[in-house]
Design a protein around this motif. Structure first.
Motif, mmCIF file in Angstrom:
data_model
loop_
_atom_site.group_PDB
_atom_site.id
_atom_site.type_symbol
_atom_site.label_atom_id
_atom_site.label_comp_id
_atom_site.label_asym_id
_atom_site.label_seq_id
_atom_site.Cartn_x
_atom_site.Cartn_y
_atom_site.Cartn_z
ATOM 1 N N ILE A 222 -1.004 5.142 0.996
ATOM 2 C CA ILE A 222 -0.320 4.500 2.120
ATOM 3 C C ILE A 222 0.637 5.516 2.746
ATOM 4 O O ILE A 222 1.491 6.085 2.066
ATOM 5 C CB ILE A 222 0.484 3.258 1.667
ATOM 6 C CG1 ILE A 222 -0.344 2.403 0.697
ATOM 7 C CG2 ILE A 222 0.941 2.470 2.890
ATOM 8 C CD1 ILE A 222 -1.664 1.931 1.242
ATOM 9 N N HIS A 223 0.467 5.745 4.038
ATOM 10 C CA HIS A 223 1.274 6.728 4.768
ATOM 11 C C HIS A 223 2.331 5.986 5.590
ATOM 12 O O HIS A 223 1.996 5.237 6.505
ATOM 13 C CB HIS A 223 0.374 7.574 5.672
ATOM 14 C CG HIS A 223 -0.745 8.244 4.937
ATOM 15 N ND1 HIS A 223 -0.605 9.488 4.349
ATOM 16 C CD2 HIS A 223 -2.009 7.835 4.662
ATOM 17 C CE1 HIS A 223 -1.755 9.823 3.761
ATOM 18 N NE2 HIS A 223 -2.610 8.841 3.936
ATOM 19 N N ILE A 224 3.597 6.183 5.237
ATOM 20 C CA ILE A 224 4.699 5.494 5.917
ATOM 21 C C ILE A 224 5.341 6.439 6.926
ATOM 22 O O ILE A 224 5.810 7.528 6.568
ATOM 23 C CB ILE A 224 5.774 5.028 4.915
ATOM 24 C CG1 ILE A 224 5.151 4.160 3.815
ATOM 25 C CG2 ILE A 224 6.872 4.278 5.637
ATOM 26 C CD1 ILE A 224 6.113 3.853 2.683
ATOM 27 N N VAL A 225 5.369 6.023 8.193
ATOM 28 C CA VAL A 225 5.991 6.831 9.243
ATOM 29 C C VAL A 225 7.152 6.034 9.835
ATOM 30 O O VAL A 225 6.955 5.042 10.544
ATOM 31 C CB VAL A 225 4.978 7.179 10.362
ATOM 32 C CG1 VAL A 225 5.621 8.135 11.367
ATOM 33 C CG2 VAL A 225 3.710 7.789 9.775
ATOM 34 N N ASP A 226 8.378 6.460 9.511
ATOM 35 C CA ASP A 226 9.570 5.750 9.986
ATOM 36 C C ASP A 226 10.753 6.706 9.917
ATOM 37 O O ASP A 226 10.886 7.470 8.959
ATOM 38 C CB ASP A 226 9.836 4.518 9.104
ATOM 39 C CG ASP A 226 10.757 3.513 9.775
ATOM 40 O OD1 ASP A 226 11.924 3.868 10.038
ATOM 41 O OD2 ASP A 226 10.316 2.381 10.025
ATOM 42 N N THR B 148 12.307 4.530 1.902
ATOM 43 C CA THR B 148 12.481 4.496 0.448
ATOM 44 C C THR B 148 12.207 3.103 -0.109
ATOM 45 O O THR B 148 11.531 2.948 -1.137
ATOM 46 C CB THR B 148 13.914 4.926 0.070
ATOM 47 O OG1 THR B 148 14.127 6.263 0.551
ATOM 48 C CG2 THR B 148 14.111 4.908 -1.431
ATOM 49 N N ALA B 149 12.716 2.086 0.575
ATOM 50 C CA ALA B 149 12.533 0.704 0.108
ATOM 51 C C ALA B 149 11.062 0.307 0.126
ATOM 52 O O ALA B 149 10.547 -0.290 -0.835
ATOM 53 C CB ALA B 149 13.346 -0.249 0.987
ATOM 54 N N ILE B 150 10.352 0.635 1.212
ATOM 55 C CA ILE B 150 8.926 0.305 1.320
ATOM 56 C C ILE B 150 8.109 1.113 0.318
ATOM 57 O O ILE B 150 7.184 0.587 -0.321
ATOM 58 C CB ILE B 150 8.417 0.559 2.760
ATOM 59 C CG1 ILE B 150 9.117 -0.375 3.749
ATOM 60 C CG2 ILE B 150 6.904 0.374 2.838
ATOM 61 C CD1 ILE B 150 8.815 -1.845 3.546
ATOM 62 N N GLU B 151 8.467 2.382 0.163
ATOM 63 C CA GLU B 151 7.768 3.240 -0.804
ATOM 64 C C GLU B 151 7.884 2.660 -2.217
ATOM 65 O O GLU B 151 6.900 2.606 -2.969
ATOM 66 C CB GLU B 151 8.360 4.654 -0.776
ATOM 67 C CG GLU B 151 7.694 5.606 -1.762
ATOM 68 C CD GLU B 151 8.305 7.004 -1.719
ATOM 69 O OE1 GLU B 151 7.718 7.910 -2.320
ATOM 70 O OE2 GLU B 151 9.382 7.177 -1.088
ATOM 71 N N ARG B 152 9.075 2.188 -2.558
ATOM 72 C CA ARG B 152 9.308 1.628 -3.889
ATOM 73 C C ARG B 152 8.438 0.388 -4.110
ATOM 74 O O ARG B 152 7.819 0.221 -5.165
ATOM 75 C CB ARG B 152 10.791 1.276 -4.041
ATOM 76 C CG ARG B 152 11.190 0.885 -5.473
ATOM 77 C CD ARG B 152 12.675 0.600 -5.572
ATOM 78 N NE ARG B 152 13.469 1.765 -5.251
ATOM 79 C CZ ARG B 152 14.380 1.834 -4.275
ATOM 80 N NH1 ARG B 152 14.592 0.780 -3.502
ATOM 81 N NH2 ARG B 152 15.070 2.936 -4.064
ATOM 82 N N ARG B 153 8.376 -0.473 -3.100
ATOM 83 C CA ARG B 153 7.565 -1.692 -3.214
ATOM 84 C C ARG B 153 6.077 -1.376 -3.376
ATOM 85 O O ARG B 153 5.382 -1.992 -4.180
ATOM 86 C CB ARG B 153 7.752 -2.555 -1.959
ATOM 87 C CG ARG B 153 9.055 -3.331 -1.942
ATOM 88 C CD ARG B 153 8.948 -4.447 -0.930
ATOM 89 N NE ARG B 153 9.887 -4.271 0.176
ATOM 90 C CZ ARG B 153 9.907 -5.050 1.252
ATOM 91 N NH1 ARG B 153 9.027 -6.028 1.375
ATOM 92 N NH2 ARG B 153 10.775 -4.851 2.211
ATOM 93 N N LEU B 154 5.600 -0.404 -2.603
ATOM 94 C CA LEU B 154 4.179 -0.061 -2.645
ATOM 95 C C LEU B 154 3.792 0.631 -3.948
ATOM 96 O O LEU B 154 2.731 0.363 -4.518
ATOM 97 C CB LEU B 154 3.824 0.821 -1.443
ATOM 98 C CG LEU B 154 3.860 0.113 -0.083
ATOM 99 C CD1 LEU B 154 3.749 1.110 1.053
ATOM 100 C CD2 LEU B 154 2.745 -0.926 0.010
ATOM 101 N N LYS B 155 4.675 1.507 -4.437
ATOM 102 C CA LYS B 155 4.380 2.185 -5.706
ATOM 103 C C LYS B 155 4.362 1.186 -6.856
ATOM 104 O O LYS B 155 3.548 1.296 -7.769
ATOM 105 C CB LYS B 155 5.411 3.294 -5.960
ATOM 106 C CG LYS B 155 5.173 4.544 -5.130
ATOM 107 C CD LYS B 155 6.132 5.663 -5.497
ATOM 108 C CE LYS B 155 5.769 6.953 -4.795
ATOM 109 N NZ LYS B 155 6.706 8.062 -5.116
ATOM 110 N N VAL C 69 -0.506 4.904 -4.069
ATOM 111 C CA VAL C 69 0.042 6.254 -3.864
ATOM 112 C C VAL C 69 0.673 6.231 -2.480
ATOM 113 O O VAL C 69 0.095 5.678 -1.539
ATOM 114 C CB VAL C 69 -1.076 7.320 -3.919
ATOM 115 C CG1 VAL C 69 -0.522 8.694 -3.592
ATOM 116 C CG2 VAL C 69 -1.738 7.310 -5.288
ATOM 117 N N VAL C 70 1.860 6.812 -2.343
ATOM 118 C CA VAL C 70 2.584 6.730 -1.071
ATOM 119 C C VAL C 70 2.978 8.116 -0.566
ATOM 120 O O VAL C 70 3.416 8.969 -1.339
ATOM 121 C CB VAL C 70 3.862 5.865 -1.221
ATOM 122 C CG1 VAL C 70 4.608 5.784 0.114
ATOM 123 C CG2 VAL C 70 3.503 4.463 -1.712
#
Length: 212
Positions: A5-9, A16-23, A28-29
């Motif tokens: 999952i590629h987060i662009v923000d 960080t918050a979204i990355e933590r939830r997805l992991k 993989v983030v």
């Protein structure tokens, strides 16, 4: 379904918050503080994945990045995240091919459901792209004369019409047609036409007799 999952923000705390939830959910983030950062480190299409993209980012905006990715042929699904949801933005994003538009703050349940849908769509698109590449590789194996016969046959021409058009005998055209069907691994004219449509040589099932 595992994936990258590629987060662009541009908001570091949100990333960080979204990355933590997805992991935590097993993904993989990869994170990017701007749209340009993602373009500079373009994600591989070989890995199952999707992009979580903020609409309003300094520099290249989310919709502008969507346009750039479309131009280079990326099939990575995009899920937009926005703190300023409005109907016009949502409609424009979906029409341009976005998988979904979520409004911040987004619940984990809503986020994960959107990610799963996007990954499933990417898996389907990759399968279709692989099939298309196989079809085009088979067509590329045709000789120039076989390609001419193929082009005429899929447009509804009879062996006699093809023979007249190419200055050959019907017997010769039948032989070429047989080899074309063998090389393209089809058993009938209907399959041949379907293959041509998938390869983009015919525009649609009703477009027989016309070029794109």
């Amino acid at each position: 379904m595992a994936g990258v999952i590629h987060i662009v923000d541009d908001d570091a705390s949100f990333r960080t918050a979204i990355e933590r939830r997805l992991k935590k959910a097993g993904y993989v983030v990869a994170t990017y503080p701007s749209a340009q950062h993602l373009l500079d480190c373009l994600p591989s299409e070989n890995e199952l994945g999707c992009i979580l993209l903020d609409v309003r980012i300094p520099g290249l905006s989310g919709p502008e990045l969507q346009g750039r990715l479309s131009e280079i042929g990326s099939i990575l699904p995009i899920v937009f995240l926005t703190g300023y949801a409005d109907v016009q933005t949502t409609v424009r994003a979906i029409k341009a091919g976005a998988e979904d538009v979520l409004t911040k703050p987004v619940s984990s349940e809503e986020l994960l459901a959107a990610v799963e849908r996007a990954l499933a769509h990417h898996q389907l698109m990759r399968g279709q792209r692989n099939q298309l590449e196989i079809v085009r590789a088979l067509i590329a194996k045709l000789t120039p004369r076989e390609r001419e016969v193929f082009e005429l046959v899929i447009r509804g021409k009879t062996n006699k019409q093809v023979a007249n058009a190419l200055g050959a005998t019907e017997r010769t055209i039948k032989a070429h047609r047989h080899r074309v069907m063998e090389k393209l691994q089809v058993q009938s004219l209907a399959e041949l036409v379907s293959l041509a449509e998938r390869a983009g040589i015919l525009s649609s099932p009703s477009g027989t007799g016309q070029t794109n």
